[in-house]
Design a protein around this motif. Structure first.
Motif, PDB file in Angstrom:
ATOM      1  N   PRO A 121     -25.320  29.211 -22.863  1.00 11.21           N
ATOM      2  CA  PRO A 121     -25.093  28.275 -23.970  1.00 11.21           C
ATOM      3  C   PRO A 121     -25.838  26.943 -23.795  1.00 11.21           C
ATOM      4  CG  PRO A 121     -23.124  28.504 -22.589  1.00 11.21           C
ATOM      5  CD  PRO A 121     -24.113  29.505 -22.077  1.00 11.21           C
ATOM      6  N   ALA A 122     -26.100  26.282 -24.911  1.00 13.57           N
ATOM      7  CA  ALA A 122     -26.856  25.024 -24.897  1.00 13.57           C
ATOM      8  C   ALA A 122     -26.003  23.849 -24.417  1.00 13.57           C
ATOM      9  CB  ALA A 122     -27.380  24.721 -26.301  1.00 13.57           C
ATOM     10  N   GLY A 123     -26.663  22.967 -23.648  1.00 11.80           N
ATOM     11  CA  GLY A 123     -26.087  21.651 -23.354  1.00 11.80           C
ATOM     12  C   GLY A 123     -24.894  21.604 -22.418  1.00 11.80           C
ATOM     13  N   VAL A 124     -24.734  22.617 -21.551  1.00  9.29           N
ATOM     14  CA  VAL A 124     -23.490  22.646 -20.761  1.00  9.29           C
ATOM     15  C   VAL A 124     -23.665  22.383 -19.259  1.00  9.29           C
ATOM     16  CG1 VAL A 124     -22.323  24.206 -22.357  1.00  9.29           C
ATOM     17  CG2 VAL A 124     -23.521  25.154 -20.400  1.00  9.29           C
ATOM     18  N   TYR A 125     -24.898  22.467 -18.743  1.00  7.72           N
ATOM     19  CA  TYR A 125     -25.046  22.403 -17.277  1.00  7.72           C
ATOM     20  C   TYR A 125     -25.567  21.040 -16.814  1.00  7.72           C
ATOM     21  CZ  TYR A 125     -24.711  27.471 -17.696  1.00  7.72           C
ATOM     22  OH  TYR A 125     -24.285  28.750 -17.997  1.00  7.72           O
ATOM     23  N   PRO A 126     -24.934  20.438 -15.808  1.00 10.25           N
ATOM     24  CA  PRO A 126     -25.489  19.213 -15.230  1.00 10.25           C
ATOM     25  C   PRO A 126     -26.680  19.504 -14.304  1.00 10.25           C
ATOM     26  CG  PRO A 126     -23.407  19.765 -14.144  1.00 10.25           C
ATOM     27  CD  PRO A 126     -23.594  20.763 -15.258  1.00 10.25           C
ATOM     28  N   LEU A 127     -26.800  20.781 -13.866  1.00 14.01           N
ATOM     29  CA  LEU A 127     -27.912  21.155 -12.971  1.00 14.01           C
ATOM     30  C   LEU A 127     -28.297  22.615 -13.224  1.00 14.01           C
ATOM     31  CD1 LEU A 127     -29.791  20.658 -10.472  1.00 14.01           C
ATOM     32  CD2 LEU A 127     -27.856  21.341  -9.024  1.00 14.01           C
ATOM     33  N   VAL A 128     -29.618  22.846 -13.332  1.00 12.22           N
ATOM     34  CA  VAL A 128     -30.150  24.214 -13.413  1.00 12.22           C
ATOM     35  C   VAL A 128     -31.121  24.382 -12.254  1.00 12.22           C
ATOM     36  CG1 VAL A 128     -31.548  25.834 -14.772  1.00 12.22           C
ATOM     37  CG2 VAL A 128     -29.878  24.369 -15.926  1.00 12.22           C
ATOM     38  N   THR A 129     -30.926  25.430 -11.448  1.00  8.05           N
ATOM     39  CA  THR A 129     -31.748  25.614 -10.243  1.00  8.05           C
ATOM     40  C   THR A 129     -32.579  26.895 -10.319  1.00  8.05           C
ATOM     41  OG1 THR A 129     -29.889  26.749  -9.170  1.00  8.05           O
ATOM     42  CG2 THR A 129     -30.137  24.394  -8.710  1.00  8.05           C
ATOM     43  N   PHE A 130     -33.735  26.845  -9.663  1.00  7.80           N
ATOM     44  CA  PHE A 130     -34.611  28.020  -9.505  1.00  7.80           C
ATOM     45  C   PHE A 130     -34.960  28.115  -8.015  1.00  7.80           C
ATOM     46  CE2 PHE A 130     -36.032  29.165 -13.879  1.00  7.80           C
ATOM     47  CZ  PHE A 130     -35.517  28.088 -14.591  1.00  7.80           C
ATOM     48  N   GLY A 131     -34.318  29.009  -7.280  1.00  2.00           N
ATOM     49  CA  GLY A 131     -34.629  29.205  -5.859  1.00  2.00           C
ATOM     50  C   GLY A 131     -35.707  30.265  -5.715  1.00  2.00           C
ATOM     51  N   SER A 132     -36.922  29.847  -5.401  1.00  2.00           N
ATOM     52  CA  SER A 132     -38.067  30.769  -5.234  1.00  2.00           C
ATOM     53  C   SER A 132     -38.266  31.668  -6.449  1.00  2.00           C
ATOM     54  CB  SER A 132     -37.887  31.653  -3.985  1.00  2.00           C
ATOM     55  OG  SER A 132     -37.600  30.887  -2.864  1.00  2.00           O
ATOM     56  N   SER A 133     -37.910  31.193  -7.618  1.00  2.41           N
ATOM     57  CA  SER A 133     -38.034  32.030  -8.815  1.00  2.41           C
ATOM     58  C   SER A 133     -38.816  31.347  -9.942  1.00  2.41           C
ATOM     59  CB  SER A 133     -36.639  32.426  -9.331  1.00  2.41           C
ATOM     60  OG  SER A 133     -35.855  31.278  -9.561  1.00  2.41           O
ATOM     61  N   PHE A 134     -39.043  30.041  -9.829  1.00  4.52           N
ATOM     62  CA  PHE A 134     -39.746  29.334 -10.917  1.00  4.52           C
ATOM     63  C   PHE A 134     -41.161  29.893 -11.074  1.00  4.52           C
ATOM     64  CE2 PHE A 134     -41.582  25.119 -12.561  1.00  4.52           C
ATOM     65  CZ  PHE A 134     -41.099  25.315 -13.842  1.00  4.52           C
ATOM     66  N   ASP A 135     -41.794  30.268  -9.951  1.00  8.86           N
ATOM     67  CA  ASP A 135     -43.157  30.814 -10.004  1.00  8.86           C
ATOM     68  C   ASP A 135     -43.188  32.189 -10.662  1.00  8.86           C
ATOM     69  OD1 ASP A 135     -41.700  31.437  -7.555  1.00  8.86           O
ATOM     70  OD2 ASP A 135     -43.450  32.600  -6.964  1.00  8.86           O
ATOM     71  N   ARG A 136     -42.052  32.804 -10.836  1.00 13.21           N
ATOM     72  CA  ARG A 136     -41.974  34.117 -11.473  1.00 13.21           C
ATOM     73  C   ARG A 136     -41.835  34.015 -12.986  1.00 13.21           C
ATOM     74  NH1 ARG A 136     -44.555  37.522  -8.737  1.00 13.21           N
ATOM     75  NH2 ARG A 136     -44.259  37.156  -6.528  1.00 13.21           N
ATOM     76  N   THR A 137     -41.756  32.793 -13.490  1.00 20.80           N
ATOM     77  CA  THR A 137     -41.546  32.590 -14.924  1.00 20.80           C
ATOM     78  C   THR A 137     -42.829  32.098 -15.596  1.00 20.80           C
ATOM     79  OG1 THR A 137     -40.945  30.242 -14.780  1.00 20.80           O
ATOM     80  CG2 THR A 137     -39.180  31.838 -14.392  1.00 20.80           C
ATOM     81  N   ASP A 138     -42.828  32.125 -16.900  1.00 21.21           N
ATOM     82  CA  ASP A 138     -43.793  31.358 -17.681  1.00 21.21           C
ATOM     83  C   ASP A 138     -43.219  29.936 -17.626  1.00 21.21           C
ATOM     84  OD1 ASP A 138     -44.930  29.865 -19.707  1.00 21.21           O
ATOM     85  OD2 ASP A 138     -44.926  31.496 -21.160  1.00 21.21           O
ATOM     86  N   ARG A 139     -43.755  29.118 -16.723  1.00 19.57           N
ATOM     87  CA  ARG A 139     -43.058  27.878 -16.368  1.00 19.57           C
ATOM     88  C   ARG A 139     -42.828  26.904 -17.538  1.00 19.57           C
ATOM     89  NH1 ARG A 139     -46.309  25.659 -11.618  1.00 19.57           N
ATOM     90  NH2 ARG A 139     -47.986  26.595 -12.835  1.00 19.57           N
ATOM     91  N   PRO A 140     -43.814  26.682 -18.427  1.00 18.61           N
ATOM     92  CA  PRO A 140     -43.505  25.791 -19.561  1.00 18.61           C
ATOM     93  C   PRO A 140     -42.351  26.323 -20.410  1.00 18.61           C
ATOM     94  CG  PRO A 140     -45.872  26.044 -19.301  1.00 18.61           C
ATOM     95  CD  PRO A 140     -45.245  27.042 -18.377  1.00 18.61           C
ATOM     96  N   ALA A 141     -42.304  27.652 -20.604  1.00 18.10           N
ATOM     97  CA  ALA A 141     -41.214  28.239 -21.397  1.00 18.10           C
ATOM     98  C   ALA A 141     -39.884  28.092 -20.647  1.00 18.10           C
ATOM     99  CB  ALA A 141     -41.503  29.714 -21.681  1.00 18.10           C
ATOM    100  N   ALA A 142     -39.931  28.261 -19.330  1.00 15.77           N
ATOM    101  CA  ALA A 142     -38.695  28.129 -18.532  1.00 15.77           C
ATOM    102  C   ALA A 142     -38.199  26.678 -18.552  1.00 15.77           C
ATOM    103  CB  ALA A 142     -38.949  28.592 -17.102  1.00 15.77           C
ATOM    104  N   LEU A 143     -39.130  25.723 -18.592  1.00 16.35           N
ATOM    105  CA  LEU A 143     -38.713  24.312 -18.669  1.00 16.35           C
ATOM    106  C   LEU A 143     -38.064  24.013 -20.019  1.00 16.35           C
ATOM    107  CD1 LEU A 143     -41.711  22.507 -16.896  1.00 16.35           C
ATOM    108  CD2 LEU A 143     -39.367  22.728 -16.039  1.00 16.35           C
ATOM    109  N   ARG A 144     -38.609  24.620 -21.074  1.00 17.23           N
ATOM    110  CA  ARG A 144     -38.005  24.412 -22.406  1.00 17.23           C
ATOM    111  C   ARG A 144     -36.595  24.998 -22.447  1.00 17.23           C
ATOM    112  NH1 ARG A 144     -43.306  25.593 -24.019  1.00 17.23           N
ATOM    113  NH2 ARG A 144     -42.853  27.772 -24.487  1.00 17.23           N
ATOM    114  N   GLU A 145     -36.453  26.188 -21.867  1.00 15.02           N
ATOM    115  CA  GLU A 145     -35.134  26.842 -21.860  1.00 15.02           C
ATOM    116  C   GLU A 145     -34.151  26.044 -20.991  1.00 15.02           C
ATOM    117  OE1 GLU A 145     -33.651  28.853 -23.524  1.00 15.02           O
ATOM    118  OE2 GLU A 145     -32.242  30.083 -22.382  1.00 15.02           O
ATOM    119  N   THR A 146     -34.661  25.517 -19.871  1.00 13.32           N
ATOM    120  CA  THR A 146     -33.805  24.709 -18.990  1.00 13.32           C
ATOM    121  C   THR A 146     -33.327  23.462 -19.728  1.00 13.32           C
ATOM    122  OG1 THR A 146     -34.926  25.513 -17.017  1.00 13.32           O
ATOM    123  CG2 THR A 146     -33.762  23.428 -16.802  1.00 13.32           C
TER     124      THR A 146
END
Ligand SMILES: C[S@@+](CC[C@H](N)C(=O)[O-])C[C@H]1O[C@@H](n2cnc3c(N)ncnc32)[C@H](O)[C@@H]1O
Length: 281
Positions: A121-146
């Motif tokens: 859901p939107a707007g609920v997390y004070p922190l979103v983490t990526f442990g060794s997984s950010f490089d596995r994403t389309d990073r600009p898209a993952a930043l938008r989703e974060t």
């Protein structure tokens, strides 16, 4: 044991090239072949995780979203810090390992999803983490989703564990790898994330947090964990088995039952900007 925690808002972490890569390393990359042995990998340097949580201003009872949670290497320390965790992981076999590893914790829920489409859901997390997984994403898209799922003043954090390649045994292992996989590169996972995060326009300039620790690990298990090295596996292709055999042989010769491996955990943590403006302080 050595521990060297360094924090800076603008400095590049030591040994990390300045290149800002924007290509996709492998969205929805299938981790199934790596699931069993991934569990054997070294932990993140605990002081870095603690420092990330302090920087994000989260504490016991807060709800964190851990994306690409895999076998739970970051999920577990988050739970140990008494946070509540929504763990998002696209690969069923990795999720199964993570679920079984965290079943003793009350405050964790596992979901199928990706960094680009977390389905949270939107707007609920004070922190979103990526442990060794950010490089596995389309990073600009993952930043938008974060940014979408973060609270207005929430934080994004991505981190990786890097072996210290200046250690003599690790340097020899690197030589073995490069001999067998010419042009081998660690790719995005060893590059500075600052430029890409700032370029998104969604986050403030990240703080970098770096800490080193020597982990004493069972040598056999450490060698086994190499079979989960997806970056090497992808580039070595059919030669992956030969590289693993060479590493095993070298470790057998040079280390005993135990191996001391210096790891550097590198984290980038950035506060979400308020829509159309600066991040609230
Ligand atoms: C190197 S493992 C890291 C697992 C764990 N977070 C850790 O800290 O050890 C990378 C994980 O990212 C997952 N992954 C692959 N593509 C992804 C994507 N597009 N979004 C989020 N996670 C992804 C993989 O399935 C795998 O579990």
């Amino acid at each position: 044991m050595t521990q060297d925690l360094a924090m800076s808002p603008s400095d590049r972490p030591r040994n990390v090239p300045a290149a800002v890569a924007t290509d996709v390393d492998g969205t929805r990359f299938d981790y199934s072949p790596y699931a069993t042995s991934y569990r054997q990998r070294a932990d993140y340097v605990p002081a870095v995780v603690t420092s990330v949580l302090r920087t994000a201003g989260v504490g016991p009872g807060d709800l964190v979203c851990d994306i690409g949670a895999g076998s739970g290497h970051l999920t577990v320390p988050l739970l140990e810090a008494e946070l509540r965790v929504d763990a998002v992981e696209p690969t069923a076999s990795m999720r199964a390992v993570g679920q079984s590893r965290t079943e003793g914790y009350a405050d964790v829920s596992w979901y199928e999803g990706t960094g680009e489409e977390s389905a949270r859901p939107a707007g609920v997390y004070p922190l979103v983490t990526f442990g060794s997984s950010f490089d596995r994403t389309d990073r600009p898209a993952a930043l938008r989703e974060t940014a979408r799922i973060l609270e207005p003043s929430g934080h994004f954090a991505c981190l990786w564990n890097h072996r210290n390649l200046e250690d003599p045994l690790q340097a020899r292992i690197e030589e073995e790898i490069h001999e067998r996989v010419p042009g081998f590169t660690y790719g995005i996972r060893r590059t500075d994330q600052t430029g890409l995060i700032v370029a998104s326009g969604l986050f403030e300039t990240p703080v970098t947090i770096t800490g080193e620790q020597v982990f004493r690990l069972p040598a056999e298990a450490w060698c086994e964990a190499w079979t989960s090295h997806a970056t090497l596996g992808q580039q070595a292709g059919a030669g992956f088995g030969d590289v693993l055999d060479a590493i095993r042989e070298l470790v057998r010769k040079e280390a005993g039952t135990w191996i001391d491996v210096p790891y550097v955990t590198r984290a980038w943590i950035a506060q979400r900007k308020a829509p159309g403006g600066k991040a609230p302080r």
